[in-house]
Write a protein that holds these residues in place. Sequence first.
Motif, PDB file in Angstrom:
ATOM      1  N   SER A 113      -0.846  -4.560  -0.096  1.00 38.46           N
ATOM      2  CA  SER A 113      -0.227  -3.714   0.730  1.00 38.46           C
ATOM      3  C   SER A 113      -1.132  -2.538   0.767  1.00 38.46           C
ATOM      4  N   VAL A 114      -0.427  -1.348   1.144  1.00 37.82           N
ATOM      5  CA  VAL A 114      -2.130  -0.320   1.500  1.00 37.82           C
ATOM      6  C   VAL A 114      -0.314   0.820   1.181  1.00 37.82           C
ATOM      7  N   ILE A 115      -0.780   1.492   0.193  1.00 35.78           N
ATOM      8  CA  ILE A 115      -0.024   2.548   0.640  1.00 35.78           C
ATOM      9  C   ILE A 115      -0.528   4.097   0.752  1.00 35.78           C
ATOM     10  N   ILE A 116       0.438   4.818   2.372  1.00 39.29           N
ATOM     11  CA  ILE A 116      -0.284   5.549   2.577  1.00 39.29           C
ATOM     12  C   ILE A 116       0.665   6.974   3.188  1.00 39.29           C
ATOM     13  N   GLY A 117       0.249   7.672   2.903  1.00 36.63           N
ATOM     14  CA  GLY A 117       0.561   8.934   3.341  1.00 36.63           C
ATOM     15  C   GLY A 117       1.733   9.652   4.435  1.00 36.63           C
ATOM     16  N   HIS A 118       0.829   8.995   5.604  1.00 36.91           N
ATOM     17  CA  HIS A 118       1.336   8.926   6.976  1.00 36.91           C
ATOM     18  C   HIS A 118       1.058   7.770   7.540  1.00 36.91           C
ATOM     19  N   LYS A 119       1.992   7.302   8.234  1.00 35.62           N
ATOM     20  CA  LYS A 119       2.102   6.309   9.666  1.00 35.62           C
ATOM     21  C   LYS A 119       0.454   6.773  10.025  1.00 35.62           C
ATOM     22  N   LYS A 120       0.175   7.389  10.995  1.00 35.50           N
ATOM     23  CA  LYS A 120      -1.262   8.398  11.603  1.00 35.50           C
ATOM     24  C   LYS A 120      -1.908   7.636  11.101  1.00 35.50           C
ATOM     25  N   TRP A 121      -2.420   7.546   9.593  1.00 37.92           N
ATOM     26  CA  TRP A 121      -3.688   6.912   8.983  1.00 37.92           C
ATOM     27  C   TRP A 121      -3.612   5.352   9.445  1.00 37.92           C
ATOM     28  N   GLU A 122      -2.480   4.996   9.486  1.00 38.29           N
ATOM     29  CA  GLU A 122      -2.369   3.426   9.331  1.00 38.29           C
ATOM     30  C   GLU A 122      -3.821   2.804  10.735  1.00 38.29           C
ATOM     31  N   GLY A 133     -12.541  -8.105   7.071  1.00 37.57           N
ATOM     32  CA  GLY A 133     -12.503  -9.287   7.288  1.00 37.57           C
ATOM     33  C   GLY A 133     -11.301  -9.335   6.625  1.00 37.57           C
ATOM     34  N   TYR A 134     -10.837  -8.565   5.915  1.00 37.41           N
ATOM     35  CA  TYR A 134      -9.403  -8.402   4.710  1.00 37.41           C
ATOM     36  C   TYR A 134      -8.613  -8.695   5.874  1.00 37.41           C
ATOM     37  N   GLY A 135      -8.153  -8.440   7.267  1.00 38.60           N
ATOM     38  CA  GLY A 135      -7.313  -8.812   8.080  1.00 38.60           C
ATOM     39  C   GLY A 135      -5.827  -9.407   7.636  1.00 38.60           C
ATOM     40  N   GLU A 136      -6.843 -10.978   7.658  1.00 38.59           N
ATOM     41  CA  GLU A 136      -5.090 -12.047   7.284  1.00 38.59           C
ATOM     42  C   GLU A 136      -4.274 -11.336   5.609  1.00 38.59           C
ATOM     43  N   HIS A 137      -5.552 -11.115   4.953  1.00 43.82           N
ATOM     44  CA  HIS A 137      -4.859 -10.666   3.580  1.00 43.82           C
ATOM     45  C   HIS A 137      -3.858  -9.976   3.319  1.00 43.82           C
ATOM     46  N   LEU A 138      -3.663  -8.437   4.639  1.00 47.63           N
ATOM     47  CA  LEU A 138      -2.968  -7.441   4.530  1.00 47.63           C
ATOM     48  C   LEU A 138      -1.463  -7.654   4.375  1.00 47.63           C
ATOM     49  N   ALA A 139      -0.664  -7.572   3.059  1.00 46.28           N
ATOM     50  CA  ALA A 139       0.798  -7.396   4.116  1.00 46.28           C
ATOM     51  C   ALA A 139       1.360  -6.684   4.680  1.00 46.28           C
ATOM     52  N   SER A 140       0.453  -5.453   4.448  1.00 44.19           N
ATOM     53  CA  SER A 140       1.382  -4.013   5.633  1.00 44.19           C
ATOM     54  C   SER A 140       0.992  -3.099   4.523  1.00 44.19           C
ATOM     55  N   PHE A 141       0.983  -1.535   5.654  1.00 42.77           N
ATOM     56  CA  PHE A 141       1.124  -0.747   4.989  1.00 42.77           C
ATOM     57  C   PHE A 141       2.335  -0.368   5.120  1.00 42.77           C
ATOM     58  N   ARG A 142       2.554   0.935   3.916  1.00 40.65           N
ATOM     59  CA  ARG A 142       3.686   1.472   3.616  1.00 40.65           C
ATOM     60  C   ARG A 142       3.148   2.754   3.922  1.00 40.65           C
ATOM     61  N   ASP A 143       4.117   3.673   4.496  1.00 42.21           N
ATOM     62  CA  ASP A 143       3.754   5.020   4.472  1.00 42.21           C
ATOM     63  C   ASP A 143       5.055   6.093   3.517  1.00 42.21           C
ATOM     64  N   VAL A 144       4.341   7.138   2.675  1.00 36.49           N
ATOM     65  CA  VAL A 144       5.486   8.104   1.871  1.00 36.49           C
ATOM     66  C   VAL A 144       5.874   9.120   2.145  1.00 36.49           C
ATOM     67  N   GLY A 145       5.124   8.907   3.596  1.00 32.56           N
ATOM     68  CA  GLY A 145       5.417  10.803   4.093  1.00 32.56           C
ATOM     69  C   GLY A 145       5.111  12.206   3.386  1.00 32.56           C
ATOM     70  N   MET A 146       4.319  12.043   3.295  1.00 27.98           N
ATOM     71  CA  MET A 146       3.234  13.161   2.643  1.00 27.98           C
ATOM     72  C   MET A 146       1.666  13.390   2.637  1.00 27.98           C
TER      73      MET A 146
END
Lengths: 258, 258, 258, 258, 258, 258
Positions: A113-122, A133-146
């Motif tokens: 997973s990738v921890i991002i600042g805002h949903k906007k970045w996703e 090519g790594y789309g299938e290995h991505l579990a999620s983005f999680r944002d912290v609202g910063m």
Amino acid sequence: MYLNPVGFDAYDAFFAEMIKENKFSNSEVHVTSLQPTVGQMDNLEYRTYNALIASDLVKATRQASTEGFDALIIGCFYDPYLLDAREISGDMVVVAPCQSSIEIALKLSNRFSVIIGHKKWEHEMHSTIKEYGYGEHLASFRDVGMNVCEFQKDHKITANNLFKAAEKAVTEDFAESVILGCTCEFGFFQEIQEKLKVPVIDPSLAALKQAEQAAMLKNRFGWKPSSKWSCEPPSEKDIKQFGLFSEPYQFGNRIIVN
Amino acid sequence: MYLNPVGFDAYDAFFAEMIKENKFSNSEVHVTSLQPTVGQMDNLEYRTYNALIASDLVKATRQASTEGFDALIIGCFYDPYLLDAREISGDMVVVAPCQSSIEIALKLSNRFSVIIGHKKWEHEMHSTIKEYGYGEHLASFRDVGMNVCEFQKDHKITANNLFKAAEKAVTEDFAESVILGCTCEFGFFQEIQEKLKVPVIDPSLAALKQAEQAAMLKNRFGWKPSSKWSCEPPSEKDIKQFGLFSEPYQFGNRIIVN
Amino acid sequence: MYLNPVGFDAYDAFFAEMIKENKFSNSEVHVTSLQPTVGQMDNLEYRTYNALIASDLVKATRQASTEGFDALIIGCFYDPYLLDAREISGDMVVVAPCQSSIEIALKLSNRFSVIIGHKKWEHEMHSTIKEYGYGEHLASFRDVGMNVCEFQKDHKITANNLFKAAEKAVTEDFAESVILGCTCEFGFFQEIQEKLKVPVIDPSLAALKQAEQAAMLKNRFGWKPSSKWSCEPPSEKDIKQFGLFSEPYQFGNRIIVN
Amino acid sequence: MYLNPVGFDAYDAFFAEMIKENKFSNSEVHVTSLQPTVGQMDNLEYRTYNALIASDLVKATRQASTEGFDALIIGCFYDPYLLDAREISGDMVVVAPCQSSIEIALKLSNRFSVIIGHKKWEHEMHSTIKEYGYGEHLASFRDVGMNVCEFQKDHKITANNLFKAAEKAVTEDFAESVILGCTCEFGFFQEIQEKLKVPVIDPSLAALKQAEQAAMLKNRFGWKPSSKWSCEPPSEKDIKQFGLFSEPYQFGNRIIVN
Amino acid sequence: MYLNPVGFDAYDAFFAEMIKENKFSNSEVHVTSLQPTVGQMDNLEYRTYNALIASDLVKATRQASTEGFDALIIGCFYDPYLLDAREISGDMVVVAPCQSSIEIALKLSNRFSVIIGHKKWEHEMHSTIKEYGYGEHLASFRDVGMNVCEFQKDHKITANNLFKAAEKAVTEDFAESVILGCTCEFGFFQEIQEKLKVPVIDPSLAALKQAEQAAMLKNRFGWKPSSKWSCEPPSEKDIKQFGLFSEPYQFGNRIIVN
Amino acid sequence: MYLNPVGFDAYDAFFAEMIKENKFSNSEVHVTSLQPTVGQMDNLEYRTYNALIASDLVKATRQASTEGFDALIIGCFYDPYLLDAREISGDMVVVAPCQSSIEIALKLSNRFSVIIGHKKWEHEMHSTIKEYGYGEHLASFRDVGMNVCEFQKDHKITANNLFKAAEKAVTEDFAESVILGCTCEFGFFQEIQEKLKVPVIDPSLAALKQAEQAAMLKNRFGWKPSSKWSCEPPSEKDIKQFGLFSEPYQFGNRIIVN
């Protein structure tokens, strides 16, 4: 060269310090940023900001190549203009944090997973990751609202937010490793890693070490950038005729780390 | 506004003429290009050239939006920085030739080919087409071994080359329609279409008419650009603080077509 | 021609009124439906109903083409038998609401949701959207638990249900635009659009305007349907031999909108 | 540890020599192979042969982990049982040539080809590459019609065959870099690279250097294998109860390279 | 029931004979076709023809279900309206030649080719195969340039054409098995299979045996069609209200094979 | 032959009983397992365990082929080493429960869920299902938090857990059919099927009946495994030279079901 692709150099010293602690003893790394004329934003959270620095980034890449650097790091997790920079980089290898971090994460786990600042970045990062090519290995983005500029303000808050997001990524999205999705999230990976017991990748360190590796492979085995087909750069004749790169690009202040 | 996203205005008059002949009677179209300071290249065949115009393109988009245009056409088949321009375009709709052409081709057929100048172009255009979602409908790229600046030099040669490539696309790659993959391939679609008996889409005309349509839909139904999630633009406060767009962008010469 | 592909003409007058208000002044649109012999269902919510109207739809398409219409709208969001109708439509362009709506939504945003009546509809529509190539841009389907025939019964209830589903699509599924996934959801888009501040596409209007556009492009540039490869229609000789289309198809009542 | 995953040690000395020349000065590498009881085949060209060595490979991995190696290289381009070995490897990182080579190739180019011995190999390797996520970046497989055991027989013939296949990959399949798709194709990359002017990746060297890198990253940043979700290994309790790994695995002869 | 989904019964006797030879001794199979009122075409090579028979096919399916058949075979390799028929089939299982053949081919090989009459057929069949999920296992389509009605005219020519196409599929497209892509290609699989030494699947036989299997599984284990979510049929109340299926469907002549 | 691919024969009797009740009267089925030397684990929940049995599984497959079995069932829902076994199986068809179950589920519904013991299983099974091509038809995995060895301990608990998971799959994940994702979940399908009113597939029965079907098709139509391209087995000469399969594989105890 570690290039912060913004016209704002306040973070350069932090990155220089981190690089000093972690680089190979025989590497020389220049830490710098772009000219403030690209705009004084301290982040690239918007496509607009990305586009505003594109021209300078390509000129800076050309300049770094001319100066003889073995490798260039584009210091932003969006990996902005990575393919464009590679086209004009000559024999200099160009690496970037997102691609570098994923390569490491996928040697240690099957899903990250990738921890991002805002949903906007996703959206933009997701496109990039799918193109790699790594789309299938991505579990999620999680944002912290910063915002980017907040990560280094109150370390306790940031540490807590990043940890909570990473924990949710692992427990709810079934991530097996975590990537901190902004170079400004530096300084936090180890604590989260120890608590969560999964690999937590710091993108700046990932990019630094992959750049050193790429430089070494180039020098030892001749594995330098291809200039074939989609990698073909403009001809020097055309560059001259179109008046491109006629003057050396002036970087922001440079910190030289030996 | 029809914007040639290069710092070279020699083609503007041609496009203005074409637009004059084909626009709705109640549309006013300004044809222009970027400032020559982006470099004097007459094409965007390289990622490098694309990156060099990105900053100006975004500034130009903002300017056009401020001037109150209903729609902007980015006049290059790479659809350069389309998503970036849309982010900062406010209520102005932004369209581009590649996306516009495919929409038309797929109403008339199930598979299309794109006729390009050089193999070099394919990788970037293919990525764009796949990101739009049209990858499965693409029969092939066919290249004619010509630079952008050559298309309008000897019309007979160009016509012949384009026809031969289009014919191969139909007979060997099983294309059911053909898209001319460069705005500078203007002036040839009708002859090829008549000979081949399949739809041959001119990208500039496609973009012009889709722009008019988008402008009309906006004005009548309020269908203007979303500013939600990935479409969110930077705030006006940040734009001010970072010193962006503080001066109006100076386009190249403008030809106003009434 | 705007064709309600059911053997039930109660909605024809509503569509005629909407078209009257929104068509180009120089378009003539005939609104009609199929013969009641296809079954008296007022909806196509089931694959079974779709199949029951297929034969008449193809005959009606042929008839409309023979009568010289420039474009035909298949007035159902399933876009039923769109490729089949295009095969037999000759020089007449055939458009349909789902494809038309998505084209508009993706000029204004990067991800859209579709508001449907029942979960049941999703599978077939999702297949269609994936076949068009738009699967990666689809944020979600949201259903309101209503049958087709209920949408126009109590406008207050419908408006409320559609709004709540659209709001969830935006806030929970991160949609950036919303498409009303049934032609019978007409009359509601503007109110939802104003409240939600994202584009909300009415599929009938979308189809109408895309049909007018397609007709115009055909007449001006010769961009008419391909008959190559997968688009090849049966030969007239075979049609005669097999006794097909030997009599003109009798539409339901026709409302002519000038 | 560099493990030839076959019960045949004739190549070990060659690999040891190559490693000696190319490893970091502070790395200690053990080169070894499996027990001959897995079968005396000198290649893994068939799925059958792969399956025959699986059990020993997993036991060998466990043993190497117990002995405290930082990283293990599975020395075959099929990357056999990479995910399985990673599950049981504890804190030892496991790398393999195919994945390692592609990571390097895609830093230097956008599309690569793989030069294999026989068409037969393609299906299994292609599945592996698609599972990694690199399917869209693969230009082609090209085979030279040679068995594994033939590559080192007549160097002139091999060099010629590999060159010709690589050249076709570049000129006909539009590869921008080339990967030699068998660890036994060692000794040839430099000559081909110089002739073709595109990066040519030797898979054993790639794996060696990526293993050293992974070991370094683990020791410095704690980036060791995840044991979460799909990475979870059997519990030590179960391992004991089921009588697994009760005796140390006896490798073939070991060559220690300091 | 084996249903030729055309209004033309000349082939019924051939299929009846083939079924007689190959069915389980305790199966009773009715071979029949649709009413000639759907059109007198002897093939479904065009989407138009497909659409023309859709209504009758659904009515016929309902009728067969009402008569208590355990399974229905839609005897055309396009698998026309398979999902639609399954929706209305009640407890009767519906199978079709394309899906049935691929299931068999992929138990015996990893990649298959389909031998079709004309290139025209490919687009629709390819869509179907991709929707089933088998797109990645498809080596190629190969066409023989023959219409459906020609396959049984001169057996020598057909045998030769099919063999040559199948051979090319194996040697040039690397197919490992071959499927004859039209039910009218019956009578040829064994000869080609013996010559080519790869499995060659006859689609009618495949469908027959999969239908018998499905019927047996239903009767023994209760594995009958789902009516949940996308499989939900119209309610009997609606069917009555809309006047559907109010009269029994009259099949063409029926041949009863005991 | 029904082969439990573990070195643990406690379940053999159960499977034998089930087969006795459900096989065709003219089939002879041998139920057996591997030698205990592969390890005494009673499950294959870990990749490690899978790898440990690979060698014996391939040897067992060869042996079964040599003994003249028409078909082999690999009795584990991971379908372990299915492609490997098929490579070496000669004229014997090899089937496995996961692939067999999905084929049945997708004749009866459009989307299925799989009920597994632990989240851990999902990654490997998901890869397998995607490789088969069925990824788009998978509604979800649902796990019940039980080990393989627990399923047959307290039938009431297991029945309850499986039912609740299946119910959630249908109501929350919109599954239209359910597959029990472990051969040890035998004995429960009918009760859940009756309660949920959707098809619930037992994987062992599915595999048994698909094996019988495959054997019948082979004997009647010559549809035996391909040995072309990726299906090519090692040559007998190489097998001899490498000392493979030189002694007959000794299965565990065999239960012969007539």
